[in-house]
Design a protein around this motif. Structure first.
Motif, PDB file in Angstrom:
ATOM      1  N   PRO A 239     -28.704  -3.500   6.559  1.00  0.00           N
ATOM      2  CA  PRO A 239     -29.399  -4.788   6.518  1.00  0.00           C
ATOM      3  C   PRO A 239     -30.480  -4.794   5.449  1.00  0.00           C
ATOM      4  CG  PRO A 239     -30.145  -3.501   8.395  1.00  0.00           C
ATOM      5  CD  PRO A 239     -28.994  -2.751   7.796  1.00  0.00           C
ATOM      6  N   ASN A 240     -30.604  -5.894   4.761  1.00  0.00           N
ATOM      7  CA  ASN A 240     -31.664  -6.051   3.760  1.00  0.00           C
ATOM      8  C   ASN A 240     -32.950  -6.477   4.475  1.00  0.00           C
ATOM      9  OD1 ASN A 240     -30.001  -5.418   1.556  1.00  0.00           O
ATOM     10  ND2 ASN A 240     -29.280  -7.528   1.401  1.00  0.00           N
ATOM     11  N   ASP A 241     -33.636  -5.503   5.062  1.00  0.00           N
ATOM     12  CA  ASP A 241     -34.860  -5.807   5.806  1.00  0.00           C
ATOM     13  C   ASP A 241     -36.116  -5.262   5.126  1.00  0.00           C
ATOM     14  OD1 ASP A 241     -34.572  -3.100   6.283  1.00  0.00           O
ATOM     15  OD2 ASP A 241     -34.240  -3.289   8.433  1.00  0.00           O
ATOM     16  N   ASP A 242     -35.985  -4.765   3.901  1.00  0.00           N
ATOM     17  CA  ASP A 242     -37.137  -4.183   3.206  1.00  0.00           C
ATOM     18  C   ASP A 242     -38.265  -5.194   3.026  1.00  0.00           C
ATOM     19  OD1 ASP A 242     -35.605  -1.932   3.065  1.00  0.00           O
ATOM     20  OD2 ASP A 242     -35.141  -2.092   0.935  1.00  0.00           O
ATOM     21  N   LEU A 243     -37.924  -6.405   2.656  1.00  0.00           N
ATOM     22  CA  LEU A 243     -38.929  -7.445   2.425  1.00  0.00           C
ATOM     23  C   LEU A 243     -39.725  -7.698   3.709  1.00  0.00           C
ATOM     24  CD1 LEU A 243     -39.841  -9.467   0.195  1.00  0.00           C
ATOM     25  CD2 LEU A 243     -38.240 -11.104   1.192  1.00  0.00           C
ATOM     26  N   ALA A 244     -39.008  -7.803   4.822  1.00  0.00           N
ATOM     27  CA  ALA A 244     -39.669  -8.035   6.113  1.00  0.00           C
ATOM     28  C   ALA A 244     -40.500  -6.826   6.524  1.00  0.00           C
ATOM     29  CB  ALA A 244     -38.621  -8.339   7.174  1.00  0.00           C
ATOM     30  N   ARG A 245     -39.942  -5.631   6.322  1.00  0.00           N
ATOM     31  CA  ARG A 245     -40.642  -4.400   6.707  1.00  0.00           C
ATOM     32  C   ARG A 245     -41.966  -4.278   5.943  1.00  0.00           C
ATOM     33  NH1 ARG A 245     -38.223  -0.117   9.170  1.00  0.00           N
ATOM     34  NH2 ARG A 245     -36.162  -0.941   8.633  1.00  0.00           N
ATOM     35  N   GLU A 246     -41.919  -4.559   4.633  1.00  0.00           N
ATOM     36  CA  GLU A 246     -43.124  -4.460   3.812  1.00  0.00           C
ATOM     37  C   GLU A 246     -44.164  -5.503   4.202  1.00  0.00           C
ATOM     38  OE1 GLU A 246     -41.564  -4.753  -0.099  1.00  0.00           O
ATOM     39  OE2 GLU A 246     -40.581  -2.782  -0.021  1.00  0.00           O
ATOM     40  N   ALA A 247     -43.691  -6.599   4.837  1.00  0.00           N
ATOM     41  CA  ALA A 247     -44.621  -7.642   5.291  1.00  0.00           C
ATOM     42  C   ALA A 247     -45.160  -7.346   6.684  1.00  0.00           C
ATOM     43  CB  ALA A 247     -43.922  -8.999   5.276  1.00  0.00           C
ATOM     44  N   GLY A 248     -44.770  -6.213   7.256  1.00  0.00           N
ATOM     45  CA  GLY A 248     -45.286  -5.823   8.555  1.00  0.00           C
ATOM     46  C   GLY A 248     -44.511  -6.360   9.740  1.00  0.00           C
ATOM     47  N   LEU A 249     -43.331  -6.917   9.505  1.00  0.00           N
ATOM     48  CA  LEU A 249     -42.508  -7.401  10.606  1.00  0.00           C
ATOM     49  C   LEU A 249     -41.716  -6.248  11.207  1.00  0.00           C
ATOM     50  CD1 LEU A 249     -41.129 -10.686   8.986  1.00  0.00           C
ATOM     51  CD2 LEU A 249     -42.873 -10.517  10.775  1.00  0.00           C
ATOM     52  N   GLY A 254     -32.256  -3.895  11.287  1.00  0.00           N
ATOM     53  CA  GLY A 254     -32.359  -5.313  10.988  1.00  0.00           C
ATOM     54  C   GLY A 254     -33.730  -5.850  11.352  1.00  0.00           C
ATOM     55  N   ILE A 255     -33.977  -7.079  10.992  1.00  0.00           N
ATOM     56  CA  ILE A 255     -35.253  -7.739  11.295  1.00  0.00           C
ATOM     57  C   ILE A 255     -35.232  -8.166  12.756  1.00  0.00           C
ATOM     58  CG2 ILE A 255     -36.813  -9.614  10.675  1.00  0.00           C
ATOM     59  CD1 ILE A 255     -35.259  -9.741   7.961  1.00  0.00           C
ATOM     60  N   VAL A 256     -36.149  -7.655  13.543  1.00  0.00           N
ATOM     61  CA  VAL A 256     -36.148  -7.903  14.984  1.00  0.00           C
ATOM     62  C   VAL A 256     -36.598  -9.333  15.279  1.00  0.00           C
ATOM     63  CG1 VAL A 256     -37.165  -7.226  17.191  1.00  0.00           C
ATOM     64  CG2 VAL A 256     -36.533  -5.478  15.505  1.00  0.00           C
ATOM     65  N   VAL A 257     -35.762 -10.054  16.030  1.00  0.00           N
ATOM     66  CA  VAL A 257     -36.083 -11.418  16.443  1.00  0.00           C
ATOM     67  C   VAL A 257     -35.865 -11.549  17.949  1.00  0.00           C
ATOM     68  CG1 VAL A 257     -35.531 -12.465  14.208  1.00  0.00           C
ATOM     69  CG2 VAL A 257     -33.727 -12.221  15.940  1.00  0.00           C
ATOM     70  N   ASP A 258     -36.407 -12.618  18.524  1.00  0.00           N
ATOM     71  CA  ASP A 258     -36.204 -12.867  19.951  1.00  0.00           C
ATOM     72  C   ASP A 258     -34.938 -13.699  20.156  1.00  0.00           C
ATOM     73  OD1 ASP A 258     -36.821 -15.532  19.339  1.00  0.00           O
ATOM     74  OD2 ASP A 258     -38.827 -15.446  20.237  1.00  0.00           O
ATOM     75  N   ALA A 259     -34.741 -14.189  21.360  1.00  0.00           N
ATOM     76  CA  ALA A 259     -33.507 -14.909  21.690  1.00  0.00           C
ATOM     77  C   ALA A 259     -33.404 -16.245  20.974  1.00  0.00           C
ATOM     78  CB  ALA A 259     -33.415 -15.125  23.199  1.00  0.00           C
ATOM     79  N   THR A 260     -34.515 -16.732  20.388  1.00  0.00           N
ATOM     80  CA  THR A 260     -34.464 -17.966  19.607  1.00  0.00           C
ATOM     81  C   THR A 260     -34.420 -17.682  18.109  1.00  0.00           C
ATOM     82  OG1 THR A 260     -36.868 -18.263  19.404  1.00  0.00           O
ATOM     83  CG2 THR A 260     -35.818 -19.114  21.402  1.00  0.00           C
ATOM     84  N   LEU A 261     -34.283 -16.397  17.740  1.00  0.00           N
ATOM     85  CA  LEU A 261     -34.187 -15.952  16.347  1.00  0.00           C
ATOM     86  C   LEU A 261     -35.520 -16.065  15.603  1.00  0.00           C
ATOM     87  CD1 LEU A 261     -30.720 -17.589  15.689  1.00  0.00           C
ATOM     88  CD2 LEU A 261     -31.166 -15.181  16.179  1.00  0.00           C
ATOM     89  N   LEU A 262     -36.599 -15.977  16.366  1.00  0.00           N
ATOM     90  CA  LEU A 262     -37.947 -16.013  15.804  1.00  0.00           C
ATOM     91  C   LEU A 262     -38.518 -14.600  15.798  1.00  0.00           C
ATOM     92  CD1 LEU A 262     -40.171 -18.072  14.850  1.00  0.00           C
ATOM     93  CD2 LEU A 262     -41.041 -17.983  17.192  1.00  0.00           C
ATOM     94  N   THR A 263     -39.172 -14.223  14.692  1.00  0.00           N
ATOM     95  CA  THR A 263     -39.852 -12.934  14.633  1.00  0.00           C
ATOM     96  C   THR A 263     -41.161 -13.009  15.415  1.00  0.00           C
ATOM     97  OG1 THR A 263     -41.193 -13.406  12.669  1.00  0.00           O
ATOM     98  CG2 THR A 263     -38.920 -12.631  12.296  1.00  0.00           C
TER      99      THR A 263
END
Length: 401
Positions: A239-249, A254-263
């Protein structure tokens, strides 16, 4: 959480299937604000699945476009192709892209995946098949290639192998696992497709690790070599999650989201291949590499942003792969450890404990569509009864339910 009015400006990072669908769905939901769709690749958003199949035969790039250029003007979607987003400033709600800062009220990350790069000497000599540019290079290379070697026995590698055999090339598929498509299908279906590929003349090297690529072909860890004029790397994706990881997400496969796909950041959603979300059936965190999932994710995010709906994403995943004259279709999400039962009509039913987790079919659209309807109903009604005992009572024949 209380939702306010829709955001005034939505920025979407990633112009693949999911990113495009997010923009289209926002307008379908009557979103009146600004939409900026940023894609790293040049050109219009396009379909990726045909790259390993129809495009290799036809070379018709225009046929891949999801919509013509006029669609973006008509729907007031600003498309910025050939632009890479390099950072996210969550406090200021801005992204850095193409040398400028771009503000957002809501940010949608649809960054997709990129090819895994295993530790193999000389791997830079191998070709990829992830983007249109990759596919164009591959088509050119195939013109003079008599022998093709594929590193990886998943969907992409096998689809390419089938096309190459159809064009008269000699093909070997090297897979480190002891079976094909091990991550996504049952052992029974793996064996069935191994027989199919052998039948069409593909050579399979299962349970063997490639250690080097040279101008003459590939070499295995036992010292043996296999000549090849063309080597394709198809050993999976990340997964291309580097951008999110560097932003502290939060990121975990993968980029972790909840059941509504919100971080965890209420101003940022993630969807498609890059998003890790709770499976609506089990609650386990999963990440799906699927056009269907990316499309459904995008529609769900658009509804939430426009209407404030907090309904959890709840769709049964399905997948397909065209290899030679076989269409593999999968409903649900089976894991390697799930049990399998083969039915009289050749479908494979997989079970997570006592509950049906997936259905695999070949050239059987009727059973595939019935499985999608049954499994969708079971998500909203646990009493629908897709359990082993009930299915056994009808001989595991889904059409009898």
């Amino acid at each position: 959480m209380a939702w306010g009015p829709p955001p005034a400006r939505v920025v979407i990072v990633g112009a693949g299937q999911g990113g495009f669908q997010a923009a289209a769905s926002l307008r379908q939901e009557k979103f009146e604000g600004e939409i900026l769709l940023i894609g790293a690749e040049e050109g219009l958003p396009y379909q990726r699945p045909p790259l390993s199949k129809a495009y290799l035969k036809s070379g018709d790039a225009e046929a891949l476009n999801l919509r013509p250029a006029a669609f973006f003007e008509k729907n007031d979607v600003t498309l910025r192709p050939g632009t890479r987003v390099t950072s996210i400033d969550r406090d200021a709600q801005r992204v850095q892209a193409g040398g400028s800062e771009i503000p957002y009220d809501h940010l949608i990350l649809a960054t997709g995946t990129s090819n895994l790069r295993p530790t193999i000497e000389g791997l830079d000599r191998a070709l990829d098949l992830r983007t249109l540019v990759d596919a164009q290079r591959l088509r050119v290379a195939m013109e003079d290639a008599e022998r093709c070697a594929v590193i990886g026995g998943g969907f992409i590698g096998l689809e390419f192998a089938a096309v190459a055999r159809g064009l008269g090339r000699r093909v070997i598929v090297a897979e480190a696992s002891d079976r094909l498509m091990a991550r996504v299908v049952s052992p029974e279906m793996s064996a069935r497709f191994a027989d199919k590929h052998c039948e069409i003349g593909t050579e399979l090297a299962l349970g063997r690790t490639v250690t080097s690529v040279s101008s003459g072909g590939i070499a295995f860890d036992d010292g043996t070599e296999m000549p090849a004029d063309l080597v394709l790397l198809a050993a999976g994706v990340r997964p291309n999650d580097d951008l999110a990881r560097e932003a502290g997400l939060a990121c975990d496969n993968g980029i972790v989201v909840d059941a509504t796909l919100l971080t965890a950041d209420p101003a940022i959603s993630a969807l498609g291949d890059c998003a890790a979300f709770p499976d609506p059936r089990t609650g386990r965190m999963v990440r799906l590499e699927s056009v269907q999932a990316a499309t459904d994710h995008a529609r769900a995010v658009a509804r939430r942003l426009v209407h404030g709906t907090e309904d959890p994403y709840a769709a049964v995943p399905w997948f397909w792969s065209d290899q030679a004259d076989w269409k593999l279709q999968i409903t649900g999400f089976g894991r390697p450890q799930d049990d399998s039962v083969r039915t009289e009509n050749g479908a494979i039913l997989r079970f997570d404990g006592e509950v049906l987790s997936a259905v695999e079919t070949v050239n059987d659209a009727k059973t595939h569509m019935k499985s999608r309807r049954l499994m969708a109903a079971a998500l909203t009604d646990p009493g629908a009864g897709l359990v082993r005992d009930r299915l056994a009572s009808v001989g595991y024949d889904l059409l009898a339910l």
